[in-house]
Design a protein around this motif. Structure first.
Motif, mmCIF file in Angstrom:
data_model
loop_
_atom_site.group_PDB
_atom_site.id
_atom_site.type_symbol
_atom_site.label_atom_id
_atom_site.label_comp_id
_atom_site.label_asym_id
_atom_site.label_seq_id
_atom_site.Cartn_x
_atom_site.Cartn_y
_atom_site.Cartn_z
ATOM 1 N N ASP A 388 0.820 -1.226 0.000
ATOM 2 C CA ASP A 388 0.000 0.000 0.000
ATOM 3 C C ASP A 388 0.849 1.268 0.000
ATOM 4 O O ASP A 388 0.317 2.376 -0.081
ATOM 5 C CB ASP A 388 -0.990 0.007 1.171
ATOM 6 N N THR A 390 2.602 2.657 2.349
ATOM 7 C CA THR A 390 2.716 3.402 3.605
ATOM 8 C C THR A 390 4.153 3.435 4.111
ATOM 9 O O THR A 390 4.660 4.477 4.544
ATOM 10 C CB THR A 390 1.798 2.788 4.675
ATOM 11 N N ASP A 415 -7.821 6.723 -3.966
ATOM 12 C CA ASP A 415 -7.222 5.796 -3.011
ATOM 13 C C ASP A 415 -5.719 6.067 -2.859
ATOM 14 O O ASP A 415 -5.188 6.115 -1.746
ATOM 15 C CB ASP A 415 -7.466 4.356 -3.471
ATOM 16 N N ARG A 419 -3.520 7.423 0.486
ATOM 17 C CA ARG A 419 -2.363 6.714 1.025
ATOM 18 C C ARG A 419 -1.112 7.592 1.022
ATOM 19 O O ARG A 419 -0.261 7.485 1.893
ATOM 20 C CB ARG A 419 -2.128 5.428 0.225
#
Length: 443
Positions: A388, A390, A415, A419
């Motif tokens: 993702d 992060t 999305d 993030r």
């Protein structure tokens, strides 16, 4: 903060424009010599023949090669949808011209019919019998009046618990009506939506109706000269705000340190960055295959039958009509959009691959297009990120799905934005400065 964008698809283009407007330093690198990658438009026609490894050159009947701009990924814009909002808020519309797509059709029993989405069209449609028309009209009135913030409009439906299947039962709608409502109005690819709360489906139908109300013929728009104009428009926006471009620039390595991205290596040089956005092809170790899509570009010398000789249209073949698990889409544009030679049409068929014989799966759509002058067949893998971003600060976009609209692409953009920034996507953040003309406030 310096951000490096591997600049290939629509998601990267739009995000780079947004981030530039928000004051980020943006560097675009692309191994291709053109903007947009998969979402580009190929010109001249000879280049398309080469891309698909066809042994012959285009025949003289195809006209001049430079009159063609052929999309690799067929998509229309919902007139009241998210991408149009992004274009309006960023004022990228000043670089583009659009035409309304002339019709939206649905397949039933081997024939195609115009999609009814208003009370008047519902009563006039040949898709339904007299009593079914009345029930469908009541359903459309319910959807049009529905307001999730006003329980008086619910009519016994709880938007957070009542399933869409139960809503259809409430209005006593038959299977054929359910098919075109869910797939041609709400634009779902499968029937999974039937057993989840109905709110999203109701909002999707409202979006279709509101988009249709903007221009009348259909809810869809298409840019003159092809979809390749869209990434170029956002590239121009980013450039105005200081974005830097490097096309035809190979990417040798994504440089990581302590699990975080710190730069991109190309031809012996390293461009340092704190965040990276790229399409799945650049980071194969951080994505997984999620399926395949088949797309067939068909060159025609005629409009599609039973579309009132439309110069552009969309046809949706709902899964149940052809015993499949996912819909088949047909997206047709023509010389009227400056994407083909005079008198020529481009129809692109797409669907999610379900068997070992993808071309056989789209046969119902190809039959609607006959006779076909030339076909270009592509089967593409679909990828989605496993990381993702992060921790690594490497953010991968998703591959383009089989749908013929940009709503799923815009959801991916929102999305990735969340993030990257830790905050929800807000269209207000996309607005240029109040007095902005060239990227700086007037003094």
């Amino acid at each position: 903060m310096l951000l490096t964008f591997e600049y290939r698809s629509m998601q990267e283009c739009i995000l780079s424009g947004i981030m530039s407007v928000n004051g980020k330093k943006v560097l675009h690198m692309d191994r291709n010599p053109y903007y947009g990658g998969e979402s580009s438009s190929i010109t001249p026609l000879e280049e398309l023949y080469k891309r698909f490894s066809l042994p012959d050159s285009p025949p003289e009947s195809m006209g001049r090669g430079r009159d063609w701009n052929v999309d690799l990924i067929p998509k229309f814009l919902m007139a009241n949808g998210q991408l149009v909002k992004m274009l309006l808020y960023t004022e990228v519309t000043r670089y583009l011209d659009f035409k309304v797509v002339e019709g939206s059709f649905v397949y039933k029993g081997g024939k195609i019919y115009k999609v009814p989405s208003t009370e008047t069209e519902a009563l006039a449609s040949n898709l339904m019998g007299m009593f079914e028309k009345r029930r469908f009209r009541k359903f459309l009135v319910f959807v049009a009046n529905f307001d999730e913030n006003d329980p008086k409009t619910f009519e016994g439906v709880d938007p957070k618990t009542t399933t869409m299947r139960d809503v259809y039962k409430k209005f006593d709608l038959g299977q054929d009506v359910i098919d075109f409502t869910g797939h041609a109005l709400a634009l779902y690819r499968t029937d999974d939506y039937l057993d989840v709360p109905c709110l999203e489906t109701i909002n999707r139908i409202k979006l279709y109706s509101e988009s249709l109300a903007r221009y009348g013929k259909s809810p869809y728009l298409y840019p003159l000269y092809g979809l390749g104009e869209l990434p170029q428009g956002f590239a121009r926006l980013s450039a105005i705000y200081g974005g830097t471009y490097m096309l035809n620039k190979p990417v040798d390595e994504i440089v990581m340190e302590g699990g975080h991205v710190i730069g991109v290596k190309s031809e012996g040089e390293v461009a340092r960055c704190k965040q990276l956005i790229c399409d799945p092809s650049y980071i194969t170790d951080r994505v997984r295959k999620a399926g395949q899509v088949i797309r067939v570009i068909c060159v025609l010398s005629h409009p599609i039958k039973n579309t009132n000789d439309a110069n552009s249209c969309q046809i949706i073949i709902p899964q149940n009509q052809v015993n499949r698990n996912s819909d088949i889409y047909v997206c047709m544009i023509s010389y009227a959009h400056n994407v083909a030679a005079q008198g020529k049409y481009i129809a692109i068929v797409s669907t999610t691959v379900e068997t070992s014989e993808p071309e056989a799966e789209i046969e119902p759509a190809l039959e609607l297009l006959e006779p076909i002058d030339q076909k270009f067949v592509a089967i593409s893998d679909l990828y989605e990120p496993t990381d993702d971003g992060t921790d690594s600060q490497v953010f991968a976009s998703r591959s383009y799905d089989a749908t013929t609209h940009f709503e799923t692409t815009c959801n991916d953009i929102k999305d990735i934005y969340k993030r990257m920034t830790g905050s929800d996507f807000d269209f207000e953040n996309m607005k240029r400065k109040q007095n902005d003309v060239f990227g700086e406030d007037e003094q």
